[in-house]
Design a protein around this motif. Structure first.
Motif: not given
Length: 183
Positions: A72, A99, A102, A111
């Protein structure tokens, strides 16, 4: 390898915050869930850029064998919020971590984390507010000491009174006027 049932179980256990009708998990909860699913896994962050005002951070989640589970990225600005004045890099790292998790399937399906959404809402509200009286006074002072045309200045910002200048325009206004000052 984790089972779908384990992922569903930890996602169900996450503390979520409802924002604008959607559930968002806070990053600390996502990290807790990751540790439960991957007790020997790791989350590593890397500062990709930081110029003192803006930063980009990458976070990568690994399983116990070092296999990448998710990455992320996040971007933050020091001027983005009151908290960012002191902790923009930390907020960026937290957002990137949320992130990455996620991407691993950990969270509420969104997200953006609750932390990020709260910041977005606060920034939107701040952007719509007009500057504080002390900022008005400072702009008035700068206009005076730079011999600037007050009416042209107000017209440039599309307002009739100094008190109507919005927060996002304040920094630009100060920079314009300070650039005119003799050092």
């Amino acid at each position: 390898m984790i089972k779908y049932e384990d992922l569903a179980r930890v996602n169900q256990s996450l503390t979520k915050i409802k924002i604008k009708g959607k559930d968002y998990a806070i990053v600390a909860e996502k990290v807790r869930a990751f540790r439960e699913l991957f007790p020997n896994g790791s989350i590593q962050t890397e500062i990709l850029s930081d110029d003192g005002e803006r930063c980009v951070v990458k976070a990568t989640a690994y399983d116990e064998d070092g296999k990448v589970l998710g990455t992320g990225h996040a971007f933050e600005m020091r001027a983005g919020s009151n908290v960012n004045k002191f902790a923009y890099l930390e907020n960026c790292e937290t957002s990137a971590t949320g992130r990455a998790l996620s991407m691993c399937g950990i969270g509420s399906g969104e997200f953006a984390s609750a932390d990020e959404m709260s910041g977005v809402i606060a920034m939107a509200e701040w952007s719509e507010k007009t500057i504080e009286p002390r900022n008005v006074s400072y702009l008035e002072h700068l206009i005076e000491v730079t011999n600037s045309d007050r009416d042209k200045f107000l017209k440039y910002f599309g307002v009739e009174e100094m008190t109507q200048i919005k927060n996002p325009d304040y920094r630009r206004a100060v920079d314009m006027l300070e650039d005119k000052m003799e050092v």
